[in-house]
Design a protein around this motif. Structure first.
Motif, PDB file in Angstrom:
ATOM      1  N   MET A  33      84.770  37.489  55.331  1.00 11.06           N
ATOM      2  CA  MET A  33      84.581  38.025  54.001  1.00 11.06           C
ATOM      3  C   MET A  33      83.328  38.876  53.998  1.00 11.06           C
ATOM      4  O   MET A  33      82.291  38.469  54.519  1.00 11.06           O
ATOM      5  CB  MET A  33      84.461  36.892  52.986  1.00 11.06           C
ATOM      6  CG  MET A  33      84.209  37.383  51.592  1.00 11.06           C
ATOM      7  SD  MET A  33      84.034  36.111  50.333  1.00 11.06           S
ATOM      8  CE  MET A  33      85.543  35.230  50.464  1.00 11.06           C
ATOM      9  N   THR A  34      83.425  40.042  53.389  1.00  9.99           N
ATOM     10  CA  THR A  34      82.265  40.921  53.324  1.00  9.99           C
ATOM     11  C   THR A  34      81.295  40.440  52.250  1.00  9.99           C
ATOM     12  O   THR A  34      81.661  39.682  51.342  1.00  9.99           O
ATOM     13  CB  THR A  34      82.697  42.361  53.006  1.00  9.99           C
ATOM     14  OG1 THR A  34      83.285  42.395  51.706  1.00  9.99           O
ATOM     15  CG2 THR A  34      83.687  42.882  54.033  1.00  9.99           C
ATOM     16  N   TYR A  35      80.073  40.920  52.365  1.00 10.68           N
ATOM     17  CA  TYR A  35      79.022  40.556  51.419  1.00 10.68           C
ATOM     18  C   TYR A  35      79.386  41.022  50.006  1.00 10.68           C
ATOM     19  O   TYR A  35      79.201  40.290  49.024  1.00 10.68           O
ATOM     20  CB  TYR A  35      77.707  41.168  51.893  1.00 10.68           C
ATOM     21  CG  TYR A  35      76.507  40.788  51.085  1.00 10.68           C
ATOM     22  CD1 TYR A  35      76.033  39.485  51.087  1.00 10.68           C
ATOM     23  CD2 TYR A  35      75.831  41.740  50.325  1.00 10.68           C
ATOM     24  CE1 TYR A  35      74.930  39.131  50.342  1.00 10.68           C
ATOM     25  CE2 TYR A  35      74.713  41.392  49.587  1.00 10.68           C
ATOM     26  CZ  TYR A  35      74.274  40.089  49.594  1.00 10.68           C
ATOM     27  OH  TYR A  35      73.185  39.745  48.862  1.00 10.68           O
ATOM     28  N   GLY A  36      79.923  42.233  49.890  1.00 15.26           N
ATOM     29  CA  GLY A  36      80.304  42.769  48.588  1.00 15.26           C
ATOM     30  C   GLY A  36      81.413  41.965  47.933  1.00 15.26           C
ATOM     31  O   GLY A  36      81.377  41.711  46.716  1.00 15.26           O
ATOM     32  N   SER A  37      82.396  41.539  48.712  1.00 12.80           N
ATOM     33  CA  SER A  37      83.492  40.727  48.167  1.00 12.80           C
ATOM     34  C   SER A  37      82.977  39.373  47.688  1.00 12.80           C
ATOM     35  O   SER A  37      83.398  38.880  46.641  1.00 12.80           O
ATOM     36  CB  SER A  37      84.571  40.511  49.224  1.00 12.80           C
ATOM     37  OG  SER A  37      85.170  41.716  49.592  1.00 12.80           O
TER      38      SER A  37
ATOM     39  N   MET B 288      89.613  44.340  47.990  1.00 19.00           N
ATOM     40  CA  MET B 288      88.553  44.894  48.835  1.00 19.00           C
ATOM     41  C   MET B 288      88.394  44.088  50.117  1.00 19.00           C
ATOM     42  O   MET B 288      88.206  44.637  51.200  1.00 19.00           O
ATOM     43  CB  MET B 288      87.232  44.958  48.069  1.00 19.00           C
ATOM     44  CG  MET B 288      86.139  45.699  48.811  1.00 19.00           C
ATOM     45  SD  MET B 288      84.677  45.997  47.814  1.00 19.00           S
ATOM     46  CE  MET B 288      83.832  44.462  47.970  1.00 19.00           C
ATOM     47  N   TRP B 289      88.478  42.770  50.003  1.00 16.32           N
ATOM     48  CA  TRP B 289      88.373  41.895  51.161  1.00 16.32           C
ATOM     49  C   TRP B 289      89.542  42.144  52.126  1.00 16.32           C
ATOM     50  O   TRP B 289      89.350  42.243  53.329  1.00 16.32           O
ATOM     51  CB  TRP B 289      88.355  40.450  50.693  1.00 16.32           C
ATOM     52  CG  TRP B 289      88.226  39.411  51.757  1.00 16.32           C
ATOM     53  CD1 TRP B 289      87.721  39.579  53.015  1.00 16.32           C
ATOM     54  CD2 TRP B 289      88.602  38.052  51.656  1.00 16.32           C
ATOM     55  NE1 TRP B 289      87.759  38.386  53.687  1.00 16.32           N
ATOM     56  CE2 TRP B 289      88.292  37.426  52.895  1.00 16.32           C
ATOM     57  CE3 TRP B 289      89.150  37.284  50.647  1.00 16.32           C
ATOM     58  CZ2 TRP B 289      88.522  36.073  53.117  1.00 16.32           C
ATOM     59  CZ3 TRP B 289      89.374  35.940  50.879  1.00 16.32           C
ATOM     60  CH2 TRP B 289      89.070  35.347  52.094  1.00 16.32           C
ATOM     61  N   GLN B 290      90.743  42.291  51.579  1.00 18.36           N
ATOM     62  CA  GLN B 290      91.908  42.539  52.416  1.00 18.36           C
ATOM     63  C   GLN B 290      91.799  43.901  53.114  1.00 18.36           C
ATOM     64  O   GLN B 290      92.117  44.031  54.302  1.00 18.36           O
ATOM     65  CB  GLN B 290      93.170  42.489  51.572  1.00 18.36           C
ATOM     66  CG  GLN B 290      94.443  42.680  52.361  1.00 18.36           C
ATOM     67  CD  GLN B 290      95.673  42.615  51.477  1.00 18.36           C
ATOM     68  OE1 GLN B 290      95.574  42.636  50.258  1.00 18.36           O
ATOM     69  NE2 GLN B 290      96.832  42.563  52.097  1.00 18.36           N
ATOM     70  N   TRP B 291      91.357  44.915  52.392  1.00 19.60           N
ATOM     71  CA  TRP B 291      91.226  46.253  52.976  1.00 19.60           C
ATOM     72  C   TRP B 291      90.147  46.296  54.050  1.00 19.60           C
ATOM     73  O   TRP B 291      90.249  47.039  55.015  1.00 19.60           O
ATOM     74  CB  TRP B 291      90.918  47.282  51.914  1.00 19.60           C
ATOM     75  CG  TRP B 291      92.045  47.518  50.947  1.00 19.60           C
ATOM     76  CD1 TRP B 291      93.364  47.343  51.169  1.00 19.60           C
ATOM     77  CD2 TRP B 291      91.929  47.969  49.606  1.00 19.60           C
ATOM     78  NE1 TRP B 291      94.079  47.651  50.053  1.00 19.60           N
ATOM     79  CE2 TRP B 291      93.223  48.048  49.061  1.00 19.60           C
ATOM     80  CE3 TRP B 291      90.847  48.310  48.787  1.00 19.60           C
ATOM     81  CZ2 TRP B 291      93.480  48.451  47.760  1.00 19.60           C
ATOM     82  CZ3 TRP B 291      91.103  48.723  47.503  1.00 19.60           C
ATOM     83  CH2 TRP B 291      92.396  48.797  46.999  1.00 19.60           C
ATOM     84  N   SER B 292      89.085  45.512  53.862  1.00 19.62           N
ATOM     85  CA  SER B 292      87.992  45.566  54.832  1.00 19.62           C
ATOM     86  C   SER B 292      88.344  44.827  56.125  1.00 19.62           C
ATOM     87  O   SER B 292      87.745  45.104  57.166  1.00 19.62           O
ATOM     88  CB  SER B 292      86.721  44.958  54.228  1.00 19.62           C
ATOM     89  OG  SER B 292      86.865  43.575  54.036  1.00 19.62           O
ATOM     90  N   THR B 293      89.287  43.918  56.087  1.00 19.92           N
ATOM     91  CA  THR B 293      89.667  43.187  57.293  1.00 19.92           C
ATOM     92  C   THR B 293      90.868  43.791  57.996  1.00 19.92           C
ATOM     93  O   THR B 293      91.209  43.369  59.085  1.00 19.92           O
ATOM     94  CB  THR B 293      89.959  41.707  56.957  1.00 19.92           C
ATOM     95  OG1 THR B 293      91.013  41.647  55.997  1.00 19.92           O
ATOM     96  CG2 THR B 293      88.728  41.015  56.442  1.00 19.92           C
ATOM     97  N   ALA B 294      91.510  44.755  57.353  1.00 19.20           N
ATOM     98  CA  ALA B 294      92.717  45.351  57.965  1.00 19.20           C
ATOM     99  C   ALA B 294      92.368  46.409  58.996  1.00 19.20           C
ATOM    100  O   ALA B 294      91.362  46.973  59.092  1.00 19.20           O
ATOM    101  CB  ALA B 294      93.571  45.975  56.882  1.00 19.20           C
TER     102      ALA B 294
END
Length: 66
Positions: free
Chosen positions: A1-5, A60-66
């Protein structure tokens, strides 16, 4: 998980808790007519804002891990 998410999920959680607390407060018999209007409007807006923010954070979390 990103910091922003993570921050977005945390803010969504706070908004949701405050919104639900205001809506639950409406069940009290000592709430005035003005408070009823304010609690209802603010509670619904905070709760819906929390839902939208949580969905945005999940996207956003899904897009950042894809």
């Amino acid at each position: 998980m990103t910091y922003g998410s993570a921050i977005m999920f945390a803010v969504a959680g706070v908004l949701g808790l405050v919104g639900i607390a205001l809506l639950v407060r409406l069940r009290s018999p000592d709430v005035t007519e003005g408070q009823t209007y304010a609690f209802r409007m603010i509670g619904i807006m905070l709760t819906s804002g929390a839902i939208v923010l949580a969905m945005s954070a999940a996207a956003m979390w899904q897009w950042s891990t894809a």
